[in-house]
Design a protein around this motif. Sequence first.
Motif, PDB file in Angstrom:
ATOM      1  N   SER A 295       0.834  -1.199   0.000  1.00  0.00           N
ATOM      2  CA  SER A 295       0.000   0.000   0.000  1.00  0.00           C
ATOM      3  C   SER A 295       0.879   1.264   0.000  1.00  0.00           C
ATOM      4  N   TRP A 296       1.908   1.276   0.845  1.00  0.00           N
ATOM      5  CA  TRP A 296       2.828   2.428   0.888  1.00  0.00           C
ATOM      6  C   TRP A 296       3.491   2.642  -0.472  1.00  0.00           C
ATOM      7  N   ARG A 297       4.001   1.521  -1.051  1.00  0.00           N
ATOM      8  CA  ARG A 297       4.710   1.609  -2.328  1.00  0.00           C
ATOM      9  C   ARG A 297       3.771   2.131  -3.422  1.00  0.00           C
ATOM     10  N   HIS A 298       2.571   1.600  -3.409  1.00  0.00           N
ATOM     11  CA  HIS A 298       1.574   1.974  -4.411  1.00  0.00           C
ATOM     12  C   HIS A 298       1.245   3.475  -4.335  1.00  0.00           C
ATOM     13  N   HIS A 299       1.034   3.982  -3.127  1.00  0.00           N
ATOM     14  CA  HIS A 299       0.738   5.417  -2.976  1.00  0.00           C
ATOM     15  C   HIS A 299       1.894   6.277  -3.487  1.00  0.00           C
ATOM     16  N   LYS A 300       3.116   5.819  -3.229  1.00  0.00           N
ATOM     17  CA  LYS A 300       4.285   6.595  -3.639  1.00  0.00           C
ATOM     18  C   LYS A 300       4.392   6.626  -5.166  1.00  0.00           C
ATOM     19  N   GLU A 301       4.197   5.454  -5.788  1.00  0.00           N
ATOM     20  CA  GLU A 301       4.300   5.373  -7.259  1.00  0.00           C
ATOM     21  C   GLU A 301       3.243   6.243  -7.935  1.00  0.00           C
ATOM     22  N   VAL A 302       2.025   6.145  -7.434  1.00  0.00           N
ATOM     23  CA  VAL A 302       0.934   6.924  -8.042  1.00  0.00           C
ATOM     24  C   VAL A 302       1.163   8.420  -7.801  1.00  0.00           C
ATOM     25  N   ALA A 303       1.660   8.764  -6.614  1.00  0.00           N
ATOM     26  CA  ALA A 303       1.933  10.184  -6.327  1.00  0.00           C
ATOM     27  C   ALA A 303       2.999  10.715  -7.281  1.00  0.00           C
ATOM     28  N   GLU A 304       4.021   9.918  -7.537  1.00  0.00           N
ATOM     29  CA  GLU A 304       5.076  10.386  -8.440  1.00  0.00           C
ATOM     30  C   GLU A 304       4.557  10.569  -9.864  1.00  0.00           C
ATOM     31  N   TYR A 305       3.673   9.683 -10.261  1.00  0.00           N
ATOM     32  CA  TYR A 305       3.025   9.808 -11.571  1.00  0.00           C
ATOM     33  C   TYR A 305       2.191  11.105 -11.622  1.00  0.00           C
ATOM     34  N   LEU A 306       1.533  11.412 -10.509  1.00  0.00           N
ATOM     35  CA  LEU A 306       0.754  12.657 -10.423  1.00  0.00           C
ATOM     36  C   LEU A 306       1.677  13.887 -10.500  1.00  0.00           C
ATOM     37  N   TYR A 307       2.795  13.869  -9.741  1.00  0.00           N
ATOM     38  CA  TYR A 307       3.716  15.025  -9.748  1.00  0.00           C
ATOM     39  C   TYR A 307       4.157  15.341 -11.175  1.00  0.00           C
TER      40      TYR A 307
END
Length: 393
Positions: free
Chosen positions: A288-300
């Motif tokens: 879950s942590w990894r997933h949030h980070k990956e999606v956030a980076e895609y958003l940035y």
Amino acid sequence: RAMSSVSIPPPACLLKPLEAPFRYLFGPGPSNVPPRILAAGGRPIIGHMHPEMFEIMNDIKKGIQYAFQTENNMTIAMSGSGHTAMECAIFNTVEPGESVLVAINGIWGERVAEIAKRMGANVHTMVKAPGGYFTNQEIEQALAKHKPVLFFLTHGESSAGIAHPVDGIGDLCRQHNCLFLVDSVASLGGAPLYMDKQNIDILYTGSQKALNAPPGTAPISFNERACKKMSSRKTKPVSYLLDMTHLSNYWGCDGKPARIYHHTGPVSGFFALRESLAILAEKGLENSWRHHKEVAEYLYKGLEDLGLKLFVPDKSLRLPSVTTIAIPSGYDWREILAYLIKYHQMELTGGLGPSMGLVLRVGLMGYNCSKTNVDLVLLALADALKHCHKSKA
Ligand code: PMP
């Protein structure tokens, strides 16, 4: 017409059917609730004191222990929103006249300072502008100066978009004989946090963010140090409803053979909370942590491609679950938000408290956290920037 004994007629609005439109809830919460959790909350209710309910509460307790990474026995869910947990933490561990230190870098520290003042604590604050954070050295100096019984820090500052570093602060609090209280309402499941390893004495969260349960329940946990402080109180907590002596019995944490009625818990809310914790257990915290980070980076990346500026320049400080965007110059943020609701059925939000007028906020949490949803946000924002009024200045 027969005479009626009531002088207030039935309200006409209630004679029309309920209307709650579909919305993409991509603000800082509540998040969209997946069908599986909605279905759990929609099951026929049982009594709040039935043995099956106690089993469900025991499951919730285990789920919270996993989500918080703690072995604490005193782990329960509050009947109420995140604020209920904030008040529970302060009311039970602080007595009137005692010194409390609150780190403020957004609205949540402000709220906790207000709550602590209302119950008669001697409140000291350390203040940074939203987006700022506190070094361990600054925290240690303030602990030494104010000698608080409790230090409050927001892990996921959702009004500013900061994931505050936590390492080492619990140890400093121990050295200064102070409890370490952490708010993880906006970060739990979205950014790494280890209650036991990081020596957090009291930790709480909310149901409606990355857990994707409906609003209205709030997990909280107290370790041995916090329990010792509570059991050595000279005065009773100001709130009967939030008194941990009663709540610990209701949740079967006090070792007593029987649970005695205290209040009627939100049965449907607990069904839904159990399901949301089950989903987190199935997915795994680290995933879950990894997933949030990956999606956030895609958003940035997508936001920057649109020419937008992230409010928190240091990537390593950004809260993966809630992203803050500097309001693009020349635009009225209220108009952008209204446009998104009207034409995209999408909720983003503005700032809150000290970040009001500084940021737009995008929350993609738990079930909502996907690259597909990032694409929806980016398309909607591009459309809003094209159609909303932009001043020349
Ligand atoms: N703390 C943080 C970090 C939050 O984001 C929120 C909710 N926005 C709260 C506390 C308060 O939670 P609630 O609205 O459920 O009372």
